[in-house]
Design a protein around this motif. Structure first.
Motif, short mmCIF file in Angstrom:
data_model
loop_
_atom_site.label_atom_id
_atom_site.label_comp_id
_atom_site.label_asym_id
_atom_site.label_seq_id
_atom_site.Cartn_x
_atom_site.Cartn_y
_atom_site.Cartn_z
N SER A 86 35.01 50.05 42.81
CA SER A 86 36.34 49.69 43.28
C SER A 86 36.85 50.51 44.47
O SER A 86 37.97 50.30 44.90
CB SER A 86 37.34 49.84 42.12
OG SER A 86 37.34 51.17 41.65
N GLY A 87 36.04 51.41 44.99
CA GLY A 87 36.43 52.17 46.17
C GLY A 87 36.75 53.63 45.94
O GLY A 87 37.02 54.35 46.90
N GLU A 110 38.01 48.35 48.16
CA GLU A 110 37.96 47.33 47.11
C GLU A 110 36.66 47.38 46.33
O GLU A 110 36.58 46.87 45.23
CB GLU A 110 38.17 45.90 47.66
CG GLU A 110 39.44 45.73 48.45
CD GLU A 110 39.50 44.40 49.20
OE1 GLU A 110 38.65 43.53 48.97
OE2 GLU A 110 40.40 44.27 50.03
N GLY A 111 35.60 47.95 46.89
CA GLY A 111 34.33 48.09 46.20
C GLY A 111 33.61 46.78 45.96
O GLY A 111 33.93 45.75 46.54
N PHE A 112 32.61 46.84 45.08
CA PHE A 112 31.79 45.68 44.78
C PHE A 112 32.52 44.70 43.88
O PHE A 112 32.49 43.49 44.09
CB PHE A 112 30.48 46.13 44.12
CG PHE A 112 29.51 45.02 43.86
CD1 PHE A 112 28.91 44.35 44.91
CD2 PHE A 112 29.21 44.64 42.57
CE1 PHE A 112 28.01 43.31 44.67
CE2 PHE A 112 28.32 43.61 42.33
CZ PHE A 112 27.71 42.95 43.38
N GLU A 113 33.22 45.21 42.86
CA GLU A 113 33.89 44.35 41.88
C GLU A 113 35.38 44.21 42.09
O GLU A 113 36.00 43.30 41.54
CB GLU A 113 33.64 44.88 40.47
CG GLU A 113 32.21 44.82 40.03
CD GLU A 113 32.07 45.30 38.60
OE1 GLU A 113 32.33 44.50 37.68
OE2 GLU A 113 31.72 46.48 38.40
N GLY A 114 35.99 45.11 42.84
CA GLY A 114 37.41 45.02 43.13
C GLY A 114 38.30 45.55 42.03
O GLY A 114 37.86 46.15 41.05
N ASP A 115 39.59 45.31 42.22
CA ASP A 115 40.61 45.79 41.29
C ASP A 115 40.66 44.91 40.03
O ASP A 115 40.32 43.73 40.08
CB ASP A 115 41.98 45.75 41.96
CG ASP A 115 42.06 46.70 43.15
OD1 ASP A 115 41.55 47.83 43.04
OD2 ASP A 115 42.62 46.29 44.18
N ASP A 117 42.24 42.54 37.16
CA ASP A 117 43.33 41.57 37.11
C ASP A 117 44.27 41.92 35.95
O ASP A 117 44.13 42.97 35.32
CB ASP A 117 42.78 40.13 37.00
CG ASP A 117 41.96 39.87 35.73
OD1 ASP A 117 42.09 40.64 34.75
OD2 ASP A 117 41.21 38.90 35.72
N ASP A 118 45.21 41.05 35.65
CA ASP A 118 46.19 41.32 34.59
C ASP A 118 45.56 41.47 33.21
O ASP A 118 46.15 42.06 32.31
CB ASP A 118 47.25 40.22 34.55
CG ASP A 118 48.15 40.24 35.77
OD1 ASP A 118 48.23 41.29 36.46
OD2 ASP A 118 48.79 39.20 36.05
N SER A 124 37.76 39.23 40.22
CA SER A 124 38.52 38.01 40.47
C SER A 124 39.62 38.18 41.52
O SER A 124 40.14 37.20 42.02
CB SER A 124 39.15 37.50 39.17
OG SER A 124 40.08 38.43 38.66
N ILE A 125 39.97 39.43 41.86
CA ILE A 125 41.07 39.66 42.80
C ILE A 125 40.58 39.97 44.20
O ILE A 125 41.00 39.35 45.18
CB ILE A 125 41.97 40.81 42.30
CG1 ILE A 125 42.67 40.39 41.02
CG2 ILE A 125 43.00 41.21 43.36
CD1 ILE A 125 43.55 41.46 40.43
N ASN A 126 39.70 40.95 44.31
CA ASN A 126 39.19 41.37 45.61
C ASN A 126 37.83 42.02 45.42
O ASN A 126 37.29 42.01 44.33
CB ASN A 126 40.19 42.30 46.31
CG ASN A 126 40.55 43.54 45.49
OD1 ASN A 126 39.89 43.87 44.51
ND2 ASN A 126 41.60 44.23 45.90
N GLY A 127 37.29 42.56 46.48
CA GLY A 127 35.98 43.21 46.40
C GLY A 127 34.90 42.40 47.09
O GLY A 127 35.12 41.28 47.57
#
Length: 138
Positions: A86-87, A110-115, A117-118, A124-127
């Protein structure tokens, strides 16, 4: 202010890797993450992702991280981009590389998988993966 060259969103990181033949991507996640989650695939750029753990699977810092960068052929003058989940670890790796004399060390924000989600799920959000960049899973 960062103690490294800067944070690049995944698409911008890909563009730098594509445009600079000397640019290198180093995935600093654990070997278990590479195996089970997958990783960036740079084959269409004629490159490969280097895997050098920042933190070992045991949870301990990798005492040979900087030495392994050199052993992998990463030149201090080449742009080197660090990627993690995730960074966070990649930012720390970019700081350490800069302190060791690597002039253009970047964190892939954001990394490979990102942040998460809820629901607490990543991817699913970023990355890297959400940006639609090439990756593969073993």
């Amino acid at each position: 202010m960062n103690d490294y060259a800067g944070d690049l969103p995944p698409r911008q990181a890909w563009d730098l890797l594509a445009s600079d033949p000397d640019a290198v991507l180093v995935d600093v996640r654990t070997s278990a993450e590479w195996q089970w989650v997958g990783g960036a695939d740079l084959s269409e750029l004629g490159k490969r992702t280097l895997g050098i753990e920042w933190m070992m699977s045991s949870g301990e810092p990798n005492p040979r991280f900087l030495e392994q960068l050199g052993e992998a052929g990463v030149a201090p003058e080449a742009p080197v981009l660090f990627l993690c989940r995730s960074g966070g670890r990649s930012a720390a790796a970019a700081q350490a590389a800069t302190a060791a004399g690597f002039g253009s060390a970047y964190n892939v924000a954001e990394g490979f998988e990102g942040d998460p989600d809820d629901d607490g799920h990543r991817g699913s959000i970023n990355g890297w993966k959400v940006a639609g960049l090439a990756w593969r899973q073993s």
